[in-house]
Design a protein around this motif. Structure first.
Motif, PDB file in Angstrom:
ATOM      1  N   ALA A  71     -45.845 -41.592  43.008  1.00 29.87           N
ATOM      2  CA  ALA A  71     -45.479 -40.499  42.113  1.00 29.87           C
ATOM      3  C   ALA A  71     -46.552 -40.181  41.075  1.00 29.87           C
ATOM      4  O   ALA A  71     -46.375 -39.291  40.262  1.00 29.87           O
ATOM      5  N   GLU A  72     -47.656 -40.907  41.088  1.00 32.45           N
ATOM      6  CA  GLU A  72     -48.696 -40.710  40.083  1.00 32.45           C
ATOM      7  C   GLU A  72     -49.844 -39.878  40.634  1.00 32.45           C
ATOM      8  O   GLU A  72     -49.866 -39.526  41.810  1.00 32.45           O
ATOM      9  N   VAL A  73     -50.796 -39.592  39.767  1.00 31.41           N
ATOM     10  CA  VAL A  73     -52.037 -38.953  40.213  1.00 31.41           C
ATOM     11  C   VAL A  73     -52.883 -40.018  40.914  1.00 31.41           C
ATOM     12  O   VAL A  73     -52.712 -41.212  40.652  1.00 31.41           O
ATOM     13  N   PRO A  74     -53.774 -39.634  41.794  1.00 30.29           N
ATOM     14  CA  PRO A  74     -54.561 -40.652  42.502  1.00 30.29           C
ATOM     15  C   PRO A  74     -55.492 -41.417  41.559  1.00 30.29           C
ATOM     16  O   PRO A  74     -56.080 -40.841  40.645  1.00 30.29           O
ATOM     17  N   LEU A  75     -55.601 -42.724  41.788  1.00 31.46           N
ATOM     18  CA  LEU A  75     -56.545 -43.538  41.017  1.00 31.46           C
ATOM     19  C   LEU A  75     -57.978 -43.126  41.340  1.00 31.46           C
ATOM     20  O   LEU A  75     -58.802 -42.958  40.460  1.00 31.46           O
ATOM     21  N   TYR A  76     -58.258 -42.999  42.636  1.00 33.74           N
ATOM     22  CA  TYR A  76     -59.591 -42.628  43.097  1.00 33.74           C
ATOM     23  C   TYR A  76     -59.457 -41.614  44.221  1.00 33.74           C
ATOM     24  O   TYR A  76     -58.482 -41.630  44.976  1.00 33.74           O
ATOM     25  N   THR A  90     -73.387 -36.591  50.725  1.00 33.64           N
ATOM     26  CA  THR A  90     -72.140 -36.051  51.254  1.00 33.64           C
ATOM     27  C   THR A  90     -70.911 -36.679  50.612  1.00 33.64           C
ATOM     28  O   THR A  90     -69.918 -36.012  50.397  1.00 33.64           O
ATOM     29  N   TYR A  91     -70.957 -37.964  50.274  1.00 30.77           N
ATOM     30  CA  TYR A  91     -69.782 -38.699  49.823  1.00 30.77           C
ATOM     31  C   TYR A  91     -69.832 -38.953  48.321  1.00 30.77           C
ATOM     32  O   TYR A  91     -70.902 -39.154  47.750  1.00 30.77           O
ATOM     33  N   SER A  92     -68.644 -38.976  47.707  1.00 30.40           N
ATOM     34  CA  SER A  92     -68.562 -39.331  46.296  1.00 30.40           C
ATOM     35  C   SER A  92     -67.216 -39.994  46.023  1.00 30.40           C
ATOM     36  O   SER A  92     -66.232 -39.727  46.707  1.00 30.40           O
ATOM     37  N   VAL A  93     -67.197 -40.852  45.004  1.00 24.55           N
ATOM     38  CA  VAL A  93     -65.969 -41.504  44.538  1.00 24.55           C
ATOM     39  C   VAL A  93     -65.682 -40.939  43.160  1.00 24.55           C
ATOM     40  O   VAL A  93     -66.513 -41.032  42.249  1.00 24.55           O
ATOM     41  N   VAL A  94     -64.484 -40.349  43.005  1.00 26.39           N
ATOM     42  CA  VAL A  94     -64.102 -39.678  41.766  1.00 26.39           C
ATOM     43  C   VAL A  94     -62.863 -40.363  41.203  1.00 26.39           C
ATOM     44  O   VAL A  94     -61.914 -40.652  41.938  1.00 26.39           O
ATOM     45  N   THR A  95     -62.862 -40.629  39.887  1.00 23.72           N
ATOM     46  CA  THR A  95     -61.701 -41.249  39.240  1.00 23.72           C
ATOM     47  C   THR A  95     -60.634 -40.206  38.942  1.00 23.72           C
ATOM     48  O   THR A  95     -60.833 -39.013  39.137  1.00 23.72           O
ATOM     49  N   ALA A  96     -59.504 -40.665  38.411  1.00 19.62           N
ATOM     50  CA  ALA A  96     -58.403 -39.775  38.076  1.00 19.62           C
ATOM     51  C   ALA A  96     -58.782 -38.783  36.972  1.00 19.62           C
ATOM     52  O   ALA A  96     -58.255 -37.682  36.914  1.00 19.62           O
ATOM     53  N   THR A  97     -59.717 -39.167  36.121  1.00 22.83           N
ATOM     54  CA  THR A  97     -60.136 -38.290  35.021  1.00 22.83           C
ATOM     55  C   THR A  97     -61.239 -37.316  35.429  1.00 22.83           C
ATOM     56  O   THR A  97     -61.652 -36.485  34.631  1.00 22.83           O
ATOM     57  N   GLY A  98     -61.740 -37.434  36.666  1.00 19.69           N
ATOM     58  CA  GLY A  98     -62.793 -36.544  37.130  1.00 19.69           C
ATOM     59  C   GLY A  98     -64.187 -37.123  37.037  1.00 19.69           C
ATOM     60  O   GLY A  98     -65.159 -36.474  37.415  1.00 19.69           O
ATOM     61  N   LEU A  99     -64.311 -38.352  36.550  1.00 19.27           N
ATOM     62  CA  LEU A  99     -65.605 -39.013  36.445  1.00 19.27           C
ATOM     63  C   LEU A  99     -66.087 -39.416  37.835  1.00 19.27           C
ATOM     64  O   LEU A  99     -65.350 -40.050  38.597  1.00 19.27           O
ATOM     65  N   ILE A 100     -67.310 -39.050  38.174  1.00 16.49           N
ATOM     66  CA  ILE A 100     -67.878 -39.417  39.471  1.00 16.49           C
ATOM     67  C   ILE A 100     -68.543 -40.784  39.314  1.00 16.49           C
ATOM     68  O   ILE A 100     -69.516 -40.936  38.591  1.00 16.49           O
TER      69      ILE A 100
END
Length: 122
Positions: A71-76, A90-100
């Motif tokens: 029920a939450e926003v995605p962690l990553y 091509t690939y990136s890991v993004v946090t819930a706050t939008g930080l790459i």
């Protein structure tokens, strides 16, 4: 046209035009990428950190989102964006706050930022 006549497109030296390959309607993860993503997901579920995931195939990118609770926003979000292949990867890991957290051309290297393996401390 009789049977002895050849159609204009089949004459010697004629250029035959084939239809262009259809552009893919969305970006997807291939089998190797899904295997890497689900292996990491399985390790994190076993560690008790992640509980759910979602895969989104959009027109210009694909996303693998992981959740602590459904029920939450995605962690990553692990994002595959082919339009960034020549610039940032091509690939990136993004946090819930939008930080790459990490960008790159190889999925295995990008996923190392999330993989918390045990190590021996001396």
């Amino acid at each position: 046209m009789s049977e002895s006549e050849t159609p204009p497109a089949q004459r010697a030296g004629a250029v035959v035009a084939f239809p262009a390959a259809a552009a893919p309607s969305s970006v997807t993860f291939d089998r190797r990428e899904l295997n890497e993503l689900l292996n990491l997901y399985g390790r994190m579920v076993a560690a008790g950190e992640w509980r759910d995931y979602a895969i989104d195939f959009l027109r210009n990118k694909a996303q693998f989102s992981v959740f602590r609770r459904a029920a939450e926003v995605p962690l990553y979000r692990i994002v595959k964006d082919p339009s960034l292949a020549r610039r940032q990867g091509t690939y990136s890991v993004v946090t819930a706050t939008g930080l790459i957290l990490k960008r790159g051309a190889e999925l295995s290297r990008v996923l190392k930022v999330l993989d918390k393996r045990l190590s021996v401390v001396s």
